[in-house]
Motif scaffolding. Sequence first.
Motif, short mmCIF file in Angstrom:
data_model
loop_
_atom_site.label_atom_id
_atom_site.label_comp_id
_atom_site.label_asym_id
_atom_site.label_seq_id
_atom_site.Cartn_x
_atom_site.Cartn_y
_atom_site.Cartn_z
N LYS A 157 34.12 140.91 119.72
CA LYS A 157 34.92 140.62 118.53
C LYS A 157 35.71 139.32 118.69
O LYS A 157 35.88 138.55 117.73
N LYS A 158 36.18 139.07 119.90
CA LYS A 158 36.92 137.82 120.16
C LYS A 158 36.00 136.61 120.00
O LYS A 158 36.39 135.58 119.43
N VAL A 159 34.77 136.74 120.47
CA VAL A 159 33.80 135.65 120.35
C VAL A 159 33.44 135.40 118.88
O VAL A 159 33.38 134.26 118.43
N VAL A 160 33.22 136.48 118.13
CA VAL A 160 32.91 136.35 116.71
C VAL A 160 34.04 135.65 115.96
O VAL A 160 33.82 134.76 115.14
N ALA A 161 35.28 136.05 116.25
CA ALA A 161 36.45 135.43 115.60
C ALA A 161 36.54 133.95 115.97
O ALA A 161 36.86 133.11 115.11
N LEU A 162 36.25 133.62 117.21
CA LEU A 162 36.31 132.23 117.67
C LEU A 162 35.24 131.38 116.98
O LEU A 162 35.52 130.27 116.51
N LEU A 163 34.03 131.93 116.88
CA LEU A 163 32.94 131.18 116.25
C LEU A 163 33.08 131.11 114.73
O LEU A 163 32.36 130.36 114.07
N HIS A 164 34.00 131.89 114.19
CA HIS A 164 34.29 131.82 112.76
C HIS A 164 35.05 130.54 112.42
O HIS A 164 35.05 130.09 111.27
N THR A 165 35.70 129.94 113.43
CA THR A 165 36.49 128.72 113.21
C THR A 165 35.94 127.51 113.96
O THR A 165 36.36 126.40 113.72
N LYS A 166 35.03 127.74 114.91
CA LYS A 166 34.47 126.64 115.70
C LYS A 166 32.94 126.63 115.58
O LYS A 166 32.34 127.65 115.27
N MET A 167 32.34 125.48 115.85
CA MET A 167 30.90 125.35 115.66
C MET A 167 30.18 125.07 116.98
O MET A 167 30.57 124.18 117.74
N LEU A 168 29.14 125.85 117.22
CA LEU A 168 28.27 125.63 118.38
C LEU A 168 27.34 124.45 118.12
O LEU A 168 27.13 124.06 116.96
N PRO A 169 26.75 123.86 119.16
CA PRO A 169 25.72 122.83 118.95
C PRO A 169 24.56 123.41 118.13
O PRO A 169 24.30 124.62 118.17
N ILE A 170 23.87 122.57 117.40
CA ILE A 170 22.74 123.03 116.58
C ILE A 170 21.44 122.84 117.37
O ILE A 170 21.00 121.72 117.61
N PRO A 171 20.82 123.94 117.80
CA PRO A 171 19.58 123.82 118.57
C PRO A 171 18.42 123.38 117.67
O PRO A 171 18.43 123.61 116.46
N ASP A 172 17.40 122.79 118.27
CA ASP A 172 16.20 122.46 117.51
C ASP A 172 15.52 123.73 117.01
O ASP A 172 15.02 123.79 115.88
N GLN A 173 15.49 124.75 117.85
CA GLN A 173 14.90 126.02 117.45
C GLN A 173 15.84 127.19 117.72
O GLN A 173 16.25 127.87 116.79
N HIS A 174 16.17 127.41 118.99
CA HIS A 174 17.03 128.54 119.33
C HIS A 174 18.06 128.17 120.39
O HIS A 174 17.88 127.21 121.16
N GLU A 197 34.48 127.98 124.50
CA GLU A 197 35.36 126.86 124.17
C GLU A 197 34.72 125.52 124.55
O GLU A 197 34.77 124.55 123.79
N ALA A 198 34.11 125.47 125.71
CA ALA A 198 33.48 124.24 126.17
C ALA A 198 32.29 123.87 125.28
O ALA A 198 32.12 122.72 124.89
N ALA A 199 31.47 124.87 124.92
CA ALA A 199 30.28 124.61 124.10
C ALA A 199 30.63 124.15 122.69
O ALA A 199 29.85 123.42 122.07
N THR A 200 31.78 124.56 122.18
CA THR A 200 32.16 124.20 120.81
C THR A 200 33.04 122.95 120.76
O THR A 200 33.55 122.62 119.69
N SER A 201 33.17 122.26 121.89
CA SER A 201 34.05 121.07 121.89
C SER A 201 33.37 119.83 122.47
O SER A 201 34.04 118.91 122.93
#
Length: 284
Positions: free
Chosen positions: A222-239, A278-282
Motif C-alpha cells: 500500500k505504501k508503494v502504491v501511494a508513492l507511485l500515485h504521486t511519482k513516475m517510474l521510468p517508461i520501459p520499451d516493453q516491460h 525513490e531512486a527509480a522515480t528520481s
Amino acid sequence: MKKRLITVIAIMSLALLGTACHKQTDSPKESTQSSKTTKKKSDTKKHPSKKFSSSEQQSNLSEQSSSSSKSQSQSSSSAVQGRLSMITTALRQALPGEKFPQTGIDGHAATLSSRYTGNQQNYVVYYYTSGDAVDFNDDRLVNRQAALTLQKITYSSVSAAQNAIDYREPSSGLPKVDLGTDIFATKEGAAGSTYLNWTEGRWSLVTRASSVNNEVGEPLAKKVVALLHTKMLPIPDQHGAINLYVSSSAASRTNTVSWSKGNAVYTIAAVDPIMAIEAATSLE
C-alpha cells in the motif's frame, strides 16, 4: 491728626499693592508646574511599559526554538544536496548521457559516497550511506557494502534485453487485496512466503513477506502504491519489473527495479524497498 491719618492710609495702600504684585508673579510659576505635571501624566499614558504574560514568553521561546530547528534542518538538507550534486556531476562526466537518482540516497549527509566501474555500455554505480564520506571513486569504498546500486547491461539485441526482465503477470483465480487508488493485487502463499502481485502500466510489482517470521506484505504494498500515485517510474520499451521484500538483510540488495530501454537493461538494487522506489522515480 489729619496728616497721621493720611500717612497710615498711604502705608496700607502700598502694602496691599505689594501683596497683589507678589500673587501675580507666583501664578505663572504654578501654572507652568501644573502644565508640566499634566504633560508627564499624558506621556505616561501614551507610552505604557510593555509586559509579557508567561504564555507569550513561552510562545516566543517556542518560535525561536522552531526557527533554530528549521535552520539546522535546512543546513543539513543543503549539505546532503551538496554531496549528492557533487557525486552526480562526477558521474555525468564519467558516463555522459546517463541518468542518476536524486532521492532515496539523499538522507545521509555525513556518509554519502559513491564510485563506479565500467563504461557507457556496461557499468555499475555504487552508493554508500555508512562510514565517513570520502572522495568520488576513492579506493577505500571497494571494501564497503553499498546501500544502493544502479547497473546497466547492454545485450546483443532488443529481444534479449526484454527477455532479461522478470515481468510477472498476476495469476487469475487467486484472492485479491485492495491496495488503494483502484489497484488490486493477487495474494499467494508458497515456500514459506506470501506474495502480493499487481501491475501498473507496463510494470509488474511483487512484494514478498516471510510467513515463517509472521510478516505481512499489505502495508509495504500500500505504501508503494501511494508513492507511485504521486511519482513516475521510468517508461520501459516493453516491460519493467519490481521485486520488493518486507524485510531484508542490510548486507544484501534484494529489492530491485528493472526495466529495458532498447537493447539495454537498467537495474536499481537497494537494501531498503522504499529506497529503491525513490531512486527509480528520481532519475535525472
